[in-house]
Design a protein around this motif. Structure first.
Motif, PDB file in Angstrom:
ATOM      1  N   ASP A 162      46.067  43.982  46.696  1.00 29.80           N
ATOM      2  CA  ASP A 162      46.302  44.816  47.884  1.00 29.80           C
ATOM      3  C   ASP A 162      46.489  44.004  49.159  1.00 29.80           C
ATOM      4  O   ASP A 162      46.614  44.572  50.249  1.00 29.80           O
ATOM      5  CB  ASP A 162      45.156  45.818  48.072  1.00 29.80           C
ATOM      6  CG  ASP A 162      43.831  45.136  48.370  1.00 29.80           C
ATOM      7  OD1 ASP A 162      43.766  43.884  48.346  1.00 29.80           O
ATOM      8  OD2 ASP A 162      42.840  45.857  48.628  1.00 29.80           O
ATOM      9  N   THR A 164      44.295  41.876  50.545  1.00 32.63           N
ATOM     10  CA  THR A 164      43.062  41.467  51.213  1.00 32.63           C
ATOM     11  C   THR A 164      42.687  40.037  50.807  1.00 32.63           C
ATOM     12  O   THR A 164      42.780  39.653  49.643  1.00 32.63           O
ATOM     13  CB  THR A 164      41.895  42.409  50.852  1.00 32.63           C
ATOM     14  OG1 THR A 164      41.760  42.485  49.431  1.00 32.63           O
ATOM     15  CG2 THR A 164      42.141  43.795  51.413  1.00 32.63           C
ATOM     16  N   GLY A 292      47.647  38.901  42.197  1.00 28.68           N
ATOM     17  CA  GLY A 292      47.745  38.671  43.632  1.00 28.68           C
ATOM     18  C   GLY A 292      48.600  37.456  43.905  1.00 28.68           C
ATOM     19  O   GLY A 292      49.003  36.738  42.986  1.00 28.68           O
TER      20      GLY A 292
END
Length: 332
Positions: A162, A164, A292
């Motif tokens: 996401d 972060t 990620g």
């Protein structure tokens, strides 16, 4: 105190002023009297100020006569904004000079020869002290020295799916990064990182206050920054470079020999592909993300035979994280 111990102190003095002396080198110097007692320590002042040897001699005073000067760099032999350190040493009555690295610059070299001609004995270790790594690299290669700093999970991710990323590493690692920022000449990021993270790229103390030295902030890329971006505030100078070429970036930073690359995967990959990563400092957190963004983008490696290999210089536990310092492996 022997010369080896004195050189350790001189190196620490040079490290303490790293980042504040450019375009001059961050030299440290220790003066021992005729009995081997420490009587003076000095480091290079900001441009226009005295060099390390002159500072150390001033602190030693008359006790320098007949003594030994131990310095991280061969004393300079030219007159610029200040006079030659070789002449200052002779005038002070120093009997012996011990230095680590020879000065590679044509205009300043020759200090050891001048000293010997004046009756001062000299010796050298022939090694490069850590505080002078970047400056010596720039003198020898003509371009700044680049350290790539990254913080990643154990599986090489710099953020979760996401986006972060605060905080993958712990507070001790982050404090160490801020301390390193305060000792470099410039920090480089791409516009992707600047737009996604809105970083300040300042050097701060653990209490949040600004460090005394702030490196030049450099943003690489074609996209403009929004008016409210932290990189456009007045806490430090920011240079916007409308290019993606790593060679062009370094050409614009000729007077900034110690460069810290903190950009994202794309910019880091471009520097790696261009052969412009001279050192890697990796903070690896004991965290698994599984997916990620990766730490490094396309680095031009298509097969394992073309892998960019590095040698481990040091490994250190920083809080819960591991700090790896790597230098390029010898190419065989």
């Amino acid at each position: 105190m022997n010369r080896e111990q004195a050189l350790v102190l001189a190196t620490a003095a040079g490290e303490a002023v790293r980042g504040t002396t450019s375009p001059n080198p961050p030299v440290g110097c220790v003066v021992l009297d005729a009995d081997g007692e420490l009587v003076g320590t000095g480091a290079t002042a900001p441009p226009g100020g005295p060099h390390a040897e002159v500072v150390a001699l001033a602190r030693a005073g008359e006790r320098a006569r007949g003594g030994t000067a131990v310095t991280t760099l061969e004393p300079c032999n030219h007159t610029g904004r200040t006079g030659p350190c070789s002449v200052a040493l002779v005038t002070a009555g120093i009997a012996h000079v011990h230095y680590a690295a020879a000065d590679p610059t044509p205009q300043a070299a020759g200090g050891a020869a001048h000293l010997r001609a004046a009756g001062v004995t000299t010796s050298t270790t022939g090694t490069d002290p850590a505080p002078l790594r970047a400056w010596l690299h720039r003198q020898r290669t003509g371009r700044p020295h680049v350290t790539w700093k990254l913080a990643a999970s154990l599986d090489g991710r710099t953020a979760a799916v996401d986006g972060t990323s605060r905080w993958i590493t712990g507070p001790q690692a982050r404090a160490q990064v801020h301390a390193e920022r305060a000792r470099v000449d410039a920090i480089v990021v791409g516009t992707g990182t600047a737009l996604a993270d809105d970083p300040a790229l300042t050097a701060r103390h653990p209490d949040g206050t600004l460090a005394g030295h702030q490196p030049l902030r450099v943003v690489v890329g074609h996209r403009p920054l929004p008016a409210g971006a932290q990189l456009l505030d007045d806490t430090a100078v920011t240079l916007l470079l409308d290019t993606h070429d790593p060679h062009a970036v370094l050409a614009a930073l000729t007077d900034h020999p110690d460069v810290l690359l903190e950009g994202g995967a794309t910019l880091a990959g471009a520097f790696a592909a261009a052969g412009l990563l001279d050192r890697v400092v990796a903070y690896v957190a004991p965290v698994l993300l599984g997916a990620g963004p990766a730490a490094l983008g396309d680095a031009g490696v298509g097969t394992i035979a073309r892998a960019l290999r590095f040698e481990v210089e040091s490994v250190e536990l920083v809080g819960a994280d591991v700090r790896l310092v790597l230098g390029p492996a010898e190419r065989g």
